[in-house]
Design an enzyme around this catalytic site. Sequence first.
Site, PDB file in Angstrom:
ATOM      1  N   GLU A 221     -14.899 -38.494  55.352  1.00 30.75           N
ATOM      2  CA  GLU A 221     -15.464 -37.368  55.490  1.00 30.75           C
ATOM      3  C   GLU A 221     -17.138 -37.125  55.690  1.00 30.75           C
ATOM      4  O   GLU A 221     -17.814 -36.237  54.755  1.00 30.75           O
ATOM      5  CB  GLU A 221     -15.966 -37.165  54.194  1.00 30.75           C
ATOM      6  CG  GLU A 221     -14.758 -36.787  53.691  1.00 30.75           C
ATOM      7  CD  GLU A 221     -13.830 -36.633  51.886  1.00 30.75           C
ATOM      8  OE1 GLU A 221     -13.299 -35.885  51.278  1.00 30.75           O
ATOM      9  OE2 GLU A 221     -15.026 -37.431  50.793  1.00 30.75           O
TER      10      GLU A 221
HETATM   11  C1  TNX Z   1     -11.713 -37.437  49.582  1.00 39.61           C
HETATM   12  S1  TNX Z   1      -9.934 -39.607  50.454  1.00 39.61           S
HETATM   13  C2  TNX Z   1     -11.950 -38.210  49.645  1.00 39.61           C
HETATM   14  C3  TNX Z   1     -13.395 -38.485  47.933  1.00 39.61           C
HETATM   15  C4  TNX Z   1     -12.855 -37.483  47.080  1.00 39.61           C
HETATM   16  C5  TNX Z   1     -11.718 -37.574  46.960  1.00 39.61           C
HETATM   17  C6  TNX Z   1     -10.805 -36.749  45.858  1.00 39.61           C
HETATM   18  C7  TNX Z   1     -11.470 -40.171  50.663  1.00 39.61           C
HETATM   19  C8  TNX Z   1     -11.464 -41.157  51.707  1.00 39.61           C
HETATM   20  N1  TNX Z   1     -12.280 -39.370  50.383  1.00 39.61           N
HETATM   21  O1  TNX Z   1     -14.566 -38.259  48.612  1.00 39.61           O
HETATM   22  O2  TNX Z   1     -13.114 -38.309  45.978  1.00 39.61           O
HETATM   23  O3  TNX Z   1     -11.328 -36.859  48.756  1.00 39.61           O
HETATM   24  O4  TNX Z   1      -9.193 -36.852  45.887  1.00 39.61           O
END
Ligand code: TNX
Length: 509
Positions: free
Chosen positions: A321
């Site tokens: 992200e």
């Molecule tokens: C996505 S899954 C994220 C996290 C959040 C999560 C909540 C991932 C690699 N990154 O930053 O905590 O969703 O489900």
Amino acid sequence: MARSSVIPAPMEVRPAQGQDFRLGPDTAILTEPGSARARHIGQYLATLLRPATGYQIPVLDADLAGATTTGQERGASAATTPGTAKAISLRLGGGGLGPEGYRLNTTADGVSVRADAPAGLFAGVQTLRQLLPADIESPTPVAREWTVPGGAIADRPRFPYRGAMLDLARHFHSPDEIKAFVDQIAAYKINHLHLHLTDDQGWRIEILSWPKLTAGDGGSGVDGAGGGYLTQAEYADLVAYAAERYVTVVPEIDMPGHTNAAQVAYPELNGGVAAAPRTDPEVGYSTLRIGDEITYAFVEDVVREVAALTPGPYLHVGGDEADATPDGDYRTFMRRIIPIVERHGKTVLGWHEITKADPPASVVPQFWGTAGAHPEVAAAATRGARVLMSPANRAYLDMKYTPDTPLGLDWAGYIEVRDAYEWDPATQIEGVGEAHVLGVEAPLWSETVRTLADVETMTYPRLPAVAEVGWSAPDRRDWESFRRRLAAHAPRWTLRGTAFHRSPQIPWE
Ligand code: TNX
């Protein structure tokens, strides 16, 4: 029927009529002569058996106990030890089932666990524990018979990596809570614990060369609660505790996004402007500055310290992200930091976006998407990378079970026990088959999770489902069988004080 309730399901089970073994006040544990690790596993087993049975259960080197067994001897006879009635023996060698495989043979005279390596003995001990009545988990003596069903089990895992993840950044979990979690997951042959140590809200691992990261509790947590951090001594102690339970700790330092807490502590990581603390659950707004040299000095220091504290092979660099990092910058950053991690002797794990940077085949992408086409992940596999499978709509422990689940999120859907169980790691991504899969991991993000009871409620019973997905061969897996076996585990959780979700899909006893 205890035998039929073992989770994850063993590779091969051959019952033997009339060969049940009964533990008694004279039962001893005999371990491989001269092996400190076998002895240690014997002591671990004794510690599991003593409270409920009230028996002494001495742990002895097999030769000191007058055993006549040799490395050549196979099968149940190896448990028969002149001079020592009714023994459980833990022996190395003659397993032939790989580093985590084991053979467990039970006759009226005793139980023998045999493995090529200590990790296999430990796995066999967990099976033995589940073969005993659920009352074996009682913290206080229970007056009853303690019977292990007679027969032979041969077992080995399908995949070498079976993991769970705790997110210490969104809400911190104390060392004691993490240890309790380690104890629980080891019972299901989960052998990796991934700790998400840093994020926008908080930084949870002491870094001696950047001490302000953990000043003031390492930042706050989501909703302004749940700060805290691990000192290096606490982290090292946790790593050692996990290693004694054959669980490898995988530390994650998330970058180049999810870095707001570091940029609050050190404005120089943010172009000289202090970032504002954040306690909301937003993602994708923070980024390290890809063109600033101090970024790489920071990464070098953090990686050096964390690698030095971590005996396991992996260091997770996050990479998810990174919406505030342009793609070109993301590639530049990853191509610069991957060699830093490798120079410090660690294998790089990264969330699957890391494949955007065309990393070397040594880098392990952790897939958190949903099934279908993922050309960059498939290309990495084709180049020789092995992929860690955490499909968000199957393996995410922070997703709600149903719309009514009080805790959790729902962006990847609802995940009931059956959803967590009925999927195959080798068919999630087009072009990523059995040989490309390193294993499975179930992550528990903690935006909504605070206490250990919260952690447990989201973890049980889904983690045992994912554990079986990662350990048991496809032809050993069956939902009807699993749901019945799972039902038999509830009394164990209750006796240990472990909270769990009473899924209506399971015929609880
Ligand atoms: C996505 S899954 C994220 C996290 C959040 C999560 C909540 C991932 C690699 N990154 O930053 O905590 O969703 O489900």
